[in-house]
Design a protein around this motif. Sequence first.
Motif, PDB file in Angstrom:
ATOM      1  N   PRO A  61      29.207  27.015  27.987  1.00 33.89           N
ATOM      2  CA  PRO A  61      29.582  28.420  27.840  1.00 33.89           C
ATOM      3  C   PRO A  61      31.100  28.576  27.909  1.00 33.89           C
ATOM      4  CG  PRO A  61      28.884  28.036  30.089  1.00 33.89           C
ATOM      5  CD  PRO A  61      28.672  26.744  29.338  1.00 33.89           C
ATOM      6  N   PRO A  62      31.628  29.704  27.427  1.00 36.21           N
ATOM      7  CA  PRO A  62      33.077  29.901  27.441  1.00 36.21           C
ATOM      8  C   PRO A  62      33.581  30.202  28.856  1.00 36.21           C
ATOM      9  CG  PRO A  62      31.987  31.828  26.536  1.00 36.21           C
ATOM     10  CD  PRO A  62      30.926  30.800  26.776  1.00 36.21           C
ATOM     11  N   LEU A  63      34.255  29.216  29.458  1.00 32.54           N
ATOM     12  CA  LEU A  63      34.751  29.349  30.822  1.00 32.54           C
ATOM     13  C   LEU A  63      36.226  29.001  30.895  1.00 32.54           C
ATOM     14  CD1 LEU A  63      31.888  27.501  32.763  1.00 32.54           C
ATOM     15  CD2 LEU A  63      32.243  29.979  32.639  1.00 32.54           C
ATOM     16  N   VAL A  64      36.943  29.742  31.737  1.00 33.95           N
ATOM     17  CA  VAL A  64      38.329  29.438  32.071  1.00 33.95           C
ATOM     18  C   VAL A  64      38.428  29.368  33.582  1.00 33.95           C
ATOM     19  CG1 VAL A  64      39.306  30.497  29.990  1.00 33.95           C
ATOM     20  CG2 VAL A  64      39.007  31.876  32.066  1.00 33.95           C
ATOM     21  N   LEU A  65      39.526  28.799  34.074  1.00 35.55           N
ATOM     22  CA  LEU A  65      39.731  28.794  35.514  1.00 35.55           C
ATOM     23  C   LEU A  65      41.192  29.034  35.824  1.00 35.55           C
ATOM     24  CD1 LEU A  65      41.082  25.983  36.877  1.00 35.55           C
ATOM     25  CD2 LEU A  65      38.960  25.055  36.032  1.00 35.55           C
ATOM     26  N   TRP A  66      41.407  29.560  37.019  1.00 36.11           N
ATOM     27  CA  TRP A  66      42.756  29.742  37.545  1.00 36.11           C
ATOM     28  C   TRP A  66      42.643  29.634  39.049  1.00 36.11           C
ATOM     29  CZ3 TRP A  66      44.366  34.207  40.347  1.00 36.11           C
ATOM     30  CH2 TRP A  66      43.416  35.216  40.425  1.00 36.11           C
ATOM     31  N   SER A  67      43.768  29.537  39.726  1.00 34.12           N
ATOM     32  CA  SER A  67      43.706  29.369  41.177  1.00 34.12           C
ATOM     33  C   SER A  67      44.646  30.344  41.866  1.00 34.12           C
ATOM     34  CB  SER A  67      44.055  27.933  41.565  1.00 34.12           C
ATOM     35  OG  SER A  67      45.395  27.635  41.254  1.00 34.12           O
ATOM     36  N   LEU A  68      44.278  30.669  43.112  1.00 32.01           N
ATOM     37  CA  LEU A  68      45.052  31.598  43.921  1.00 32.01           C
ATOM     38  C   LEU A  68      45.167  31.018  45.325  1.00 32.01           C
ATOM     39  CD1 LEU A  68      46.448  34.358  44.073  1.00 32.01           C
ATOM     40  CD2 LEU A  68      44.213  35.371  44.552  1.00 32.01           C
ATOM     41  N   VAL A 132      39.076  38.661  28.538  1.00 30.98           N
ATOM     42  CA  VAL A 132      38.350  39.510  29.470  1.00 30.98           C
ATOM     43  C   VAL A 132      37.223  38.651  30.014  1.00 30.98           C
ATOM     44  CG1 VAL A 132      37.037  41.631  29.778  1.00 30.98           C
ATOM     45  CG2 VAL A 132      38.928  41.551  28.114  1.00 30.98           C
ATOM     46  N   CYS A 133      37.185  38.533  31.343  1.00 33.50           N
ATOM     47  CA  CYS A 133      36.260  37.589  31.975  1.00 33.50           C
ATOM     48  C   CYS A 133      35.383  38.252  33.021  1.00 33.50           C
ATOM     49  CB  CYS A 133      37.052  36.479  32.670  1.00 33.50           C
ATOM     50  SG  CYS A 133      38.143  35.557  31.584  1.00 33.50           S
ATOM     51  N   ALA A 134      34.142  37.815  33.099  1.00 37.48           N
ATOM     52  CA  ALA A 134      33.286  38.129  34.232  1.00 37.48           C
ATOM     53  C   ALA A 134      33.627  37.106  35.312  1.00 37.48           C
ATOM     54  CB  ALA A 134      31.818  38.020  33.845  1.00 37.48           C
ATOM     55  N   ASN A 135      33.710  37.559  36.552  1.00 39.41           N
ATOM     56  CA  ASN A 135      33.989  36.665  37.670  1.00 39.41           C
ATOM     57  C   ASN A 135      32.737  35.823  37.902  1.00 39.41           C
ATOM     58  OD1 ASN A 135      34.907  35.448  39.976  1.00 39.41           O
ATOM     59  ND2 ASN A 135      35.405  37.331  41.038  1.00 39.41           N
ATOM     60  N   LEU A 145      41.981  28.824  46.128  1.00 39.18           N
ATOM     61  CA  LEU A 145      40.631  29.157  45.689  1.00 39.18           C
ATOM     62  C   LEU A 145      40.633  29.053  44.175  1.00 39.18           C
ATOM     63  CD1 LEU A 145      37.802  30.253  46.514  1.00 39.18           C
ATOM     64  CD2 LEU A 145      38.690  32.540  45.968  1.00 39.18           C
ATOM     65  N   LEU A 146      39.722  28.239  43.623  1.00 39.07           N
ATOM     66  CA  LEU A 146      39.562  28.160  42.174  1.00 39.07           C
ATOM     67  C   LEU A 146      38.643  29.291  41.750  1.00 39.07           C
ATOM     68  CD1 LEU A 146      38.946  24.337  41.614  1.00 39.07           C
ATOM     69  CD2 LEU A 146      41.078  25.603  41.318  1.00 39.07           C
ATOM     70  N   LEU A 147      39.065  30.058  40.763  1.00 37.43           N
ATOM     71  CA  LEU A 147      38.266  31.167  40.242  1.00 37.43           C
ATOM     72  C   LEU A 147      37.872  30.847  38.806  1.00 37.43           C
ATOM     73  CD1 LEU A 147      40.847  32.782  42.008  1.00 37.43           C
ATOM     74  CD2 LEU A 147      38.874  34.286  42.000  1.00 37.43           C
ATOM     75  N   PHE A 148      36.589  30.887  38.546  1.00 36.96           N
ATOM     76  CA  PHE A 148      36.052  30.579  37.226  1.00 36.96           C
ATOM     77  C   PHE A 148      35.673  31.893  36.548  1.00 36.96           C
ATOM     78  CE2 PHE A 148      35.356  27.024  39.956  1.00 36.96           C
ATOM     79  CZ  PHE A 148      35.533  25.902  39.174  1.00 36.96           C
ATOM     80  N   GLY A 149      36.126  32.085  35.338  1.00 36.96           N
ATOM     81  CA  GLY A 149      35.794  33.283  34.586  1.00 36.96           C
ATOM     82  C   GLY A 149      34.972  32.942  33.364  1.00 36.96           C
ATOM     83  N   ARG A 150      33.902  33.698  33.149  1.00 34.95           N
ATOM     84  CA  ARG A 150      33.111  33.561  31.922  1.00 34.95           C
ATOM     85  C   ARG A 150      33.735  34.520  30.915  1.00 34.95           C
ATOM     86  NH1 ARG A 150      28.003  31.708  30.292  1.00 34.95           N
ATOM     87  NH2 ARG A 150      27.611  31.094  32.446  1.00 34.95           N
TER      88      ARG A 150
END
Length: 180
Positions: A61-68, A132-135, A145-150
């Motif tokens: 599925p289309p996923l991205v990630l970023w970290s905070l 535009v991503c769903a958390n 914290l790694l955050l993955f967005g769909r």
Amino acid sequence: MTAGQATGRPLDWGRTDLHPKVLRGVLGSYPTGVAIVATRCPDGRKVGLTINSFASLSLDPPLVLWSLVNHSPNLAAFRDCSHFTISVLASGQEALALRFASPAVPDKFDGAPLHEVPEGVPAIAGAVATLVCANDQQRPAGDHLLLFGRVLRVGSVAATPLVFHAGRFTALAAAQASGE
């Protein structure tokens, strides 16, 4: 050809000083794009910050990630949000990147060029690309914290992206036309 051969100098593989300042300097040699991630809290407050820790993870599925970083005052807002946007900044949007990176700016969105996406979260107008991503999920990793967005929807314009390299903003050189 190895990196040492390219510069004519041997590489020093004995360095074990992994102090954050040393690591920041070494990791700064890797150019990254610059983006603003944004969401809206249940009380309607907009939250946004500048990131360069954004990456594509999966196409299906289309996923991205970023970290905070774990001590961010915005951690709960992004951890608990239903949606967020990632606006990849264009060359010329350095002031926006600095504004959203500064903890001294009380309302980062005041006067910023914005679009509201159907999911009810803000996005930066004039960005090269907006996702535009769903958390989707989060995972702790070290002091972040790694955050993955769909990815739910995307938009893009033809523009030169803003790049961060060696502690400063820059832009990609224009590609030469074929045959030149």
